[in-house]
Every structure is written in structure tokens, then in C-alpha cells.
Design a protein around this motif. Structure first.
Motif, PDB file in Angstrom:
ATOM      1  N   GLN A 311      57.761   1.620  14.558  1.00 25.07           N
ATOM      2  CA  GLN A 311      57.623   0.230  15.194  1.00 25.07           C
ATOM      3  C   GLN A 311      56.921  -0.535  14.599  1.00 25.07           C
ATOM      4  OE1 GLN A 311      56.907   1.325  19.260  1.00 25.07           O
ATOM      5  NE2 GLN A 311      58.895   1.939  19.707  1.00 25.07           N
ATOM      6  N   LEU A 312      57.328  -1.886  14.565  1.00 23.39           N
ATOM      7  CA  LEU A 312      56.568  -3.165  14.108  1.00 23.39           C
ATOM      8  C   LEU A 312      56.587  -4.366  14.897  1.00 23.39           C
ATOM      9  CD1 LEU A 312      58.342  -4.849  12.007  1.00 23.39           C
ATOM     10  CD2 LEU A 312      58.488  -2.605  10.846  1.00 23.39           C
ATOM     11  N   ASP A 313      55.779  -5.203  14.902  1.00 25.35           N
ATOM     12  CA  ASP A 313      55.758  -6.229  15.520  1.00 25.35           C
ATOM     13  C   ASP A 313      56.416  -7.552  14.549  1.00 25.35           C
ATOM     14  OD1 ASP A 313      55.558  -8.826  16.971  1.00 25.35           O
ATOM     15  OD2 ASP A 313      53.408  -8.691  17.587  1.00 25.35           O
ATOM     16  N   LEU A 314      57.601  -8.177  14.855  1.00 26.14           N
ATOM     17  CA  LEU A 314      58.163  -9.155  13.958  1.00 26.14           C
ATOM     18  C   LEU A 314      57.195 -10.406  13.891  1.00 26.14           C
ATOM     19  CD1 LEU A 314      62.062  -9.295  14.316  1.00 26.14           C
ATOM     20  CD2 LEU A 314      60.651  -8.666  12.024  1.00 26.14           C
ATOM     21  N   THR A 315      56.566 -10.808  14.838  1.00 32.90           N
ATOM     22  CA  THR A 315      55.900 -11.869  15.131  1.00 32.90           C
ATOM     23  C   THR A 315      54.386 -11.772  14.236  1.00 32.90           C
ATOM     24  OG1 THR A 315      56.648 -12.215  17.434  1.00 32.90           O
ATOM     25  CG2 THR A 315      54.631 -13.529  16.776  1.00 32.90           C
ATOM     26  N   PRO A 343      54.800 -11.098  21.286  1.00 26.66           N
ATOM     27  CA  PRO A 343      55.217 -10.096  20.284  1.00 26.66           C
ATOM     28  C   PRO A 343      56.592  -9.375  20.493  1.00 26.66           C
ATOM     29  CG  PRO A 343      53.077  -9.545  21.452  1.00 26.66           C
ATOM     30  CD  PRO A 343      53.877 -10.753  22.168  1.00 26.66           C
ATOM     31  N   ILE A 344      57.262  -9.192  19.118  1.00 26.08           N
ATOM     32  CA  ILE A 344      58.645  -8.766  19.360  1.00 26.08           C
ATOM     33  C   ILE A 344      58.671  -7.505  18.287  1.00 26.08           C
ATOM     34  CG2 ILE A 344      60.996  -9.308  18.782  1.00 26.08           C
ATOM     35  CD1 ILE A 344      60.591 -12.331  19.007  1.00 26.08           C
ATOM     36  N   VAL A 345      59.049  -6.329  19.181  1.00 28.06           N
ATOM     37  CA  VAL A 345      58.906  -5.054  18.394  1.00 28.06           C
ATOM     38  C   VAL A 345      60.365  -4.698  18.233  1.00 28.06           C
ATOM     39  CG1 VAL A 345      58.282  -2.616  19.063  1.00 28.06           C
ATOM     40  CG2 VAL A 345      56.986  -4.512  20.042  1.00 28.06           C
ATOM     41  N   VAL A 346      60.306  -4.189  16.877  1.00 33.05           N
ATOM     42  CA  VAL A 346      61.615  -3.673  16.429  1.00 33.05           C
ATOM     43  C   VAL A 346      61.205  -2.262  15.665  1.00 33.05           C
ATOM     44  CG1 VAL A 346      62.832  -5.861  16.035  1.00 33.05           C
ATOM     45  CG2 VAL A 346      61.320  -4.898  14.299  1.00 33.05           C
ATOM     46  N   GLN A 347      62.157  -1.417  15.283  1.00 32.89           N
ATOM     47  CA  GLN A 347      61.969  -0.471  14.473  1.00 32.89           C
ATOM     48  C   GLN A 347      62.565  -0.571  13.075  1.00 32.89           C
ATOM     49  OE1 GLN A 347      63.791   3.191  15.914  1.00 32.89           O
ATOM     50  NE2 GLN A 347      61.860   4.315  15.932  1.00 32.89           N
ATOM     51  N   GLY A 348      61.857  -0.157  12.070  1.00 33.34           N
ATOM     52  CA  GLY A 348      62.214  -0.327  10.756  1.00 33.34           C
ATOM     53  C   GLY A 348      61.257   0.130   9.691  1.00 33.34           C
ATOM     54  N   TRP A 354      59.235  -6.581   5.225  1.00 30.57           N
ATOM     55  CA  TRP A 354      58.249  -7.492   4.802  1.00 30.57           C
ATOM     56  C   TRP A 354      59.115  -8.222   3.255  1.00 30.57           C
ATOM     57  CZ3 TRP A 354      52.932  -8.961   5.362  1.00 30.57           C
ATOM     58  CH2 TRP A 354      52.384  -9.613   4.250  1.00 30.57           C
ATOM     59  N   SER A 355      59.378  -7.205   2.559  1.00 32.16           N
ATOM     60  CA  SER A 355      60.252  -7.960   1.313  1.00 32.16           C
ATOM     61  C   SER A 355      61.255  -8.951   1.691  1.00 32.16           C
ATOM     62  CB  SER A 355      60.650  -6.806   0.567  1.00 32.16           C
ATOM     63  OG  SER A 355      61.230  -7.142  -0.551  1.00 32.16           O
ATOM     64  N   ALA A 356      62.290  -8.312   2.582  1.00 32.82           N
ATOM     65  CA  ALA A 356      63.253  -9.370   3.031  1.00 32.82           C
ATOM     66  C   ALA A 356      62.790 -10.487   3.308  1.00 32.82           C
ATOM     67  CB  ALA A 356      63.848  -8.682   3.997  1.00 32.82           C
ATOM     68  N   LEU A 357      61.903 -10.600   4.494  1.00 30.72           N
ATOM     69  CA  LEU A 357      61.447 -11.768   5.130  1.00 30.72           C
ATOM     70  C   LEU A 357      60.591 -12.658   4.037  1.00 30.72           C
ATOM     71  CD1 LEU A 357      61.222 -13.561   7.533  1.00 30.72           C
ATOM     72  CD2 LEU A 357      59.233 -12.422   8.233  1.00 30.72           C
ATOM     73  N   GLU A 358      59.941 -11.969   3.204  1.00 31.70           N
ATOM     74  CA  GLU A 358      59.147 -12.723   2.153  1.00 31.70           C
ATOM     75  C   GLU A 358      60.148 -13.570   1.106  1.00 31.70           C
ATOM     76  OE1 GLU A 358      55.412 -12.088  -0.695  1.00 31.70           O
ATOM     77  OE2 GLU A 358      56.888 -10.533  -0.699  1.00 31.70           O
ATOM     78  N   ASN A 359      61.068 -12.789   0.897  1.00 31.27           N
ATOM     79  CA  ASN A 359      62.292 -13.561  -0.137  1.00 31.27           C
ATOM     80  C   ASN A 359      62.658 -14.694   0.587  1.00 31.27           C
ATOM     81  OD1 ASN A 359      61.970 -11.774  -2.261  1.00 31.27           O
ATOM     82  ND2 ASN A 359      63.207 -10.327  -1.311  1.00 31.27           N
ATOM     83  N   LEU A 377      61.439 -17.442  15.986  1.00 32.75           N
ATOM     84  CA  LEU A 377      61.783 -16.124  16.452  1.00 32.75           C
ATOM     85  C   LEU A 377      62.374 -16.349  17.980  1.00 32.75           C
ATOM     86  CD1 LEU A 377      58.996 -15.461  14.485  1.00 32.75           C
ATOM     87  CD2 LEU A 377      59.613 -13.232  15.256  1.00 32.75           C
ATOM     88  N   GLN A 378      63.320 -15.493  18.035  1.00 35.68           N
ATOM     89  CA  GLN A 378      64.296 -15.535  19.408  1.00 35.68           C
ATOM     90  C   GLN A 378      64.600 -14.420  19.976  1.00 35.68           C
ATOM     91  OE1 GLN A 378      67.287 -18.465  19.173  1.00 35.68           O
ATOM     92  NE2 GLN A 378      66.035 -20.067  18.289  1.00 35.68           N
ATOM     93  N   LEU A 379      64.884 -14.050  21.224  1.00 34.17           N
ATOM     94  CA  LEU A 379      65.266 -12.833  21.584  1.00 34.17           C
ATOM     95  C   LEU A 379      66.519 -13.062  22.502  1.00 34.17           C
ATOM     96  CD1 LEU A 379      61.886 -11.269  22.806  1.00 34.17           C
ATOM     97  CD2 LEU A 379      63.522 -10.260  21.267  1.00 34.17           C
ATOM     98  N   ASP A 380      67.467 -12.180  22.638  1.00 30.74           N
ATOM     99  CA  ASP A 380      68.583 -12.103  23.476  1.00 30.74           C
ATOM    100  C   ASP A 380      68.659 -10.684  24.017  1.00 30.74           C
ATOM    101  OD1 ASP A 380      69.839 -10.763  21.647  1.00 30.74           O
ATOM    102  OD2 ASP A 380      71.177 -12.159  20.879  1.00 30.74           O
TER     103      ASP A 380
END
Length: 456
Positions: A311-315, A343-348, A354-359, A377-380
Motif C-alpha cells: 500500500q502507498l499514498d499517491l498524494t 491521502p489516496i491509498v492504492v496498492q502496487g 514512481w518511475s511511471a509518474l516521474e516519466n 488527483l481525483q477520486l471516484d
């Protein structure tokens, strides 16, 4: 016809022959048992015949009764005098005589037997033999009576009946052969077609062969369409590998050419060896980065499963990437803002995300002009969306679907970057069960959306 056809054919034929023999044998045994069964008949037709015999004896005498018995074939009526002699001299089967004697001596109610009285007071016993279909009639008058009186066996089935039986057996056998051949051909034909398709695929021919829309949707047709999908996927992978090899060769040729030029310059002008070494260092680092990105992309394409998942926080991840980008870009870099509801928690895998968002962020900083870069950042209900928006010139509409392809660059004249960042981001999002897409903004610039499923 191949061996598989004959295996299908023989198995189906043997099953049909066995079923035919079993059913035919059952009917033959039933008919044989019926033809050999001997018992008294006490049904309505038998009583009607017995009434007719009684009336004939009463009003016409014994001679009239003999004439009636000779003319009556079904039901077959036997009449015995007090001495046990049958009026027409026909032999009475021993089983029938035993049943007759048992009923007459036991005192039980008589079934199928009637006592008759002649005009002269003579007592007669009349009874009817139950006759099953196909059983021979006891002789009564003419040739049949003569055969029974002389002890000859009743005639068997005639030639016409035997010819009909043989013709029926031959017709059933031919029908079984035809049906077995059709079934064997139906089952073996698509398998032979699959075999030829596999042979063609082994030679490199991956063209679809089972994509006819008019075929019925049975399991064999579905198998052929599955093969078409598999061959199409293999063809796409092979084309992608060839294109990737071509692009890698093209991308490596430029830094290698610059390396060779720097080495040649160092040999020709020893006094400028420092600048030549700087050029060699930059090109070697560029090649090392290219090889690293290629290895990352290859690993993601080869395995769809994640080796690490937590689990990690996207924010928090977006804040860290924005801070690093501000530090590396310096004071003249575009302003980078992160907008999140919390905070937006996802699993991965943290490193891959990090590499994907940084690119994506670096791509926005590099091509987004001098305006600001926003990370929103948004949520549904089930998804977390991360939008990276820049203020650059955007992408041509025809190129929007191609920017995630390896080595694609919207401006080939720029040498910064290798065109692998967005391709790596797409593979990372796919490995996490998410997606990535790009669209031009109405006010100018590009919007790249990364979507990830939320943690349950």
C-alpha cells in the motif's frame, strides 16, 4: 483421409453395429418367445368364437362344426370329443393339453374353455389357443391340415419375407456406414485444418484461416477462432520485436557515432582531450540510460505480474516527485503544483509507480513550455485518477494514439529523451490493472491521465 478419420469412423461404426445387434437381438428374442408360447386364449374374440362354435354344433351338428373349424383361422378353435380326439384331427400341443386337463380336474373357474353339447347328447370340449403375431397356425384343412396330420413341420417364412429381411439389414448397414463416414469427416476436418495451420505457422505464415463469420459457433469453430487470435497476437509481438530492434539500432547509432567522433577528436587534437572525455562521458551515460529503460520495458512486457505489491499514498508520491523535479530544474523551471483532496491509498509496486509518474511529469516539464505543470488527483467510486497537465503546444490529434509506443517522439528533431518514458508508464499502469491516456486541453497543452484501482 488420415488416421484420425479412420479412428473416428471405426469407433462410430462399431458403436452403431453394437447398438443394432443389441436392439435387433432383443426384438428377435421377444418374437421367438412369443412364437413359442402356448397358452389358452380367454379374451373377447375367443369367447365370440366359442359362442359361434356352440351355436353351430347345436343347430347344424358335428359336420357343420367341422366346416366352421376348417374355415376359421383366427382365432383358432379346437374341439375335442369325450374321448379326447380333436374333430379335425389336429394335434394339440402337450402344454395346451396339460393346461386343459388341469382346469377340468381342479374344479377352479374355467378360463378359455367351454363345454358344448351336441344334438345327440355327446359332450365336447372347446378351447382357443392364444396365437401371437408371427407364430405358425396349426393346420386346419387343406395343405396346413395335411401337414399337421402327417407330422410335418409348419412352413417357415417365405422367400419374399427373407428377401425383405436381408434388404433391411443391408440398408441399415449402408446407412450406418454413411452416417459414420459423415461424422468422422465432420470431426476430423477442422483438426486437419488446425494441423495445416500449425504447419504454416511453423514456417512463419500467421495469416488468419478460421475467421469466416458464417460458420456455426460450435466448439471446433471456437477453437479455430482462438487459433486465429493467438496467431494474430504472435504476429503483433513479432512485428513489435522487429520494430523495437530497428528502433534500438537507430537510437544506439547516434550516441555511438558521437562517441567515435569524440575519440577521433581526442586522437587528432590532444590538447582538447578534456572536452572529448566530457563528450564521451555524456554519451556513455546516455547509452546507459537507454539500456536501463529498455531493460525495464522488456521486463514489464515479459511479465504481467508484480513481484512487489504494497500500500502507498499517491498524494505523497506526487509531492515527492514534484519536489525532486523543482530541485533538478532550478529556479527557471516551470512552476509545479500538486492538487489533491487528501491521502489516496492504492496498492502496487512503489518503484514502478514512481518511475511511471516521474516519466510523465518530466515529459510535461520538458515539452510543456514555460507555463506551470499541475498534478491533480481525483477520486471516484472505484478508481484513483492522477492528471498531469501542462501548458505546451500539445500533440497532433493523429499522434495521440502513438505517443505510448516505444521510441515515438512528436518532434524528431529534438535529441533529448528516447521516447520510452510514456511506453514504460503504460506498461506499469497495465501491470497494476490501471490505464493511461492522453488528450489535448481546450486552452492549450496536454493532459495525461493515470488511473489506478483503489484498495478494497
Amino acid at each position: 483421409m488420415g488416421r484420425l478419420f479412420w479412428k473416428f469412423f471405426l469407433c462410430i461404426l462399431l458403436a452403431q453395429v453394437a447398438a443394432t445387434i443389441g436392439i435387433g437381438g432383443a426384438f428377435w428374442l421377444r418374437d421367438r418367445a412369443r412364437s413359442q408360447a402356448i397358452e389358452l386364449d380367454h379374451g373377447p374374440p375367443a369367447w365370440i368364437a366359442l359362442d359361434a362354435a356352440a351355436a353351430t354344433l347345436k343347430h347344424g351338428g358335428v359336420l357343420a362344426l367341422r366346416g366352421l373349424l376348417g374355415d376359421m383361422q383366427r382365432p383358432q378353435v379346437f374341439v375335442q370329443d369325450s374321448q379326447g380326439r380333436e374333430l379335425l384331427g389336429r394335434p394339440v400341443p402337450p402344454e395346451l393339453q396339460a393346461e386343459l386337463t388341469r382346469q377340468l380336474t381342479s374344479g377352479e373357474p374355467r378360463r378359455g374353455i367351454r363345454q358344448l353339447a351336441g344334438p345327440d347328447g355327446e359332450r365336447y370340449t372347446a378351447f382357443v389357443r392364444r396365437q401371437f403375431r408371427g407364430a405358425p397356425l396349426a393346420g386346419a384343412g387343406g395343405a396346413a391340415a395335411h401337414q399337421h396330420r402327417s407330422g410335418e413341420a409348419p412352413p417357415g417364412p417365405g422367400p419374399g419375407r427373407r428377401v425383405g429381411q436381408v434388404a433391411g439389414i443391408v440398408a441399415a448397414t449402408l446407412a450406418s456406414l454413411l452416417f459414420a463416414a459423415l461424422l468422422a469427416w465432420y470431426f476430423s476436418r477442422p483438426i486437419r485444418a488446425l494441423r495445416s495451420a500449425f504447419e504454416a505457422a511453423s514456417r512463419g505464415d500467421l495469416a488468419p484461416r478460421f475467421a469466416s463469420p458464417g460458420r456455426a459457433g460450435d466448439e471446433l469453430s471456437d477453437l479455430g477462432r482462438d487459433f486465429d487470435r493467438m496467431s494474430a497476437r504472435l504476429a503483433a509481438l513479432m512485428d513489435g520485436q522487429r520494430r523495437l530492434l530497428h528502433d534500438v539500432s537507430h537510437e544506439l547509432r547516434s550516441p555511438l557515432a558521437r562517441l567515435q567522433a569524440a575519440v577521433g577528436l581526442a586522437h587528432q587534437q590532444p590538447e582538447r582531450i578534456g572536452s572529448s572525455l566530457d563528450r564521451i562521458e555524456r554519451e556513455s551515460m546516455r547509452m546507459d540510460k537507454l539500456v536501463g529503460e529498455l531493460l525495464t520495458l522488456s521486463r514489464l512486457e515479459a511479465s504481467a505480474t508484480l513481484a512487489r505489491r504494497e500500500q502507498l499514498d499517491l498524494t505523497e508520491l506526487a509531492d515527492q516527485i514534484a519536489a525532486d523535479a523543482r530541485y533538478e530544474a532550478g529556479p527557471e523551471a516551470p512552476r509545479i503544483r500538486v492538487e489533491a483532496p487528501g491521502p489516496i491509498v492504492v496498492q502496487g509496486d512503489p518503484d514502478l509507480l514512481w518511475s511511471a509518474l516521474e516519466n510523465v511529469v518530466r515529459n510535461a516539464i520538458r515539452h510543456g513550455g514555460n507555463g506551470s505543470v499541475r498534478i491533480v488527483l481525483q477520486l471516484d467510486a472505484q478508481w484513483a485518477h492522477l492528471d498531469v497537465l501542462d501548458c505546451g503546444p500539445g500533440i497532433a490529434a493523429a499522434d495521440l494514439a502513438s505517443i505510448f509506443r516505444p521510441f515515438f517522439r512528436s518532434n524528431p528533431n529534438k535529441v533529448d529523451g528516447h521516447g520510452l518514458g510514456l511506453a514504460i508508464a503504460q506498461q506499469v499502469l497495465a501491470a497494476h490493472g490501471g490505464s493511461i491516456g492522453a488528450s489535448n486541453r481546450e486552452g492549450g497543452g496536454l493532459q495525461v491521465r493515470l488511473s489506478l484501482p483503489l484498495t478494497d
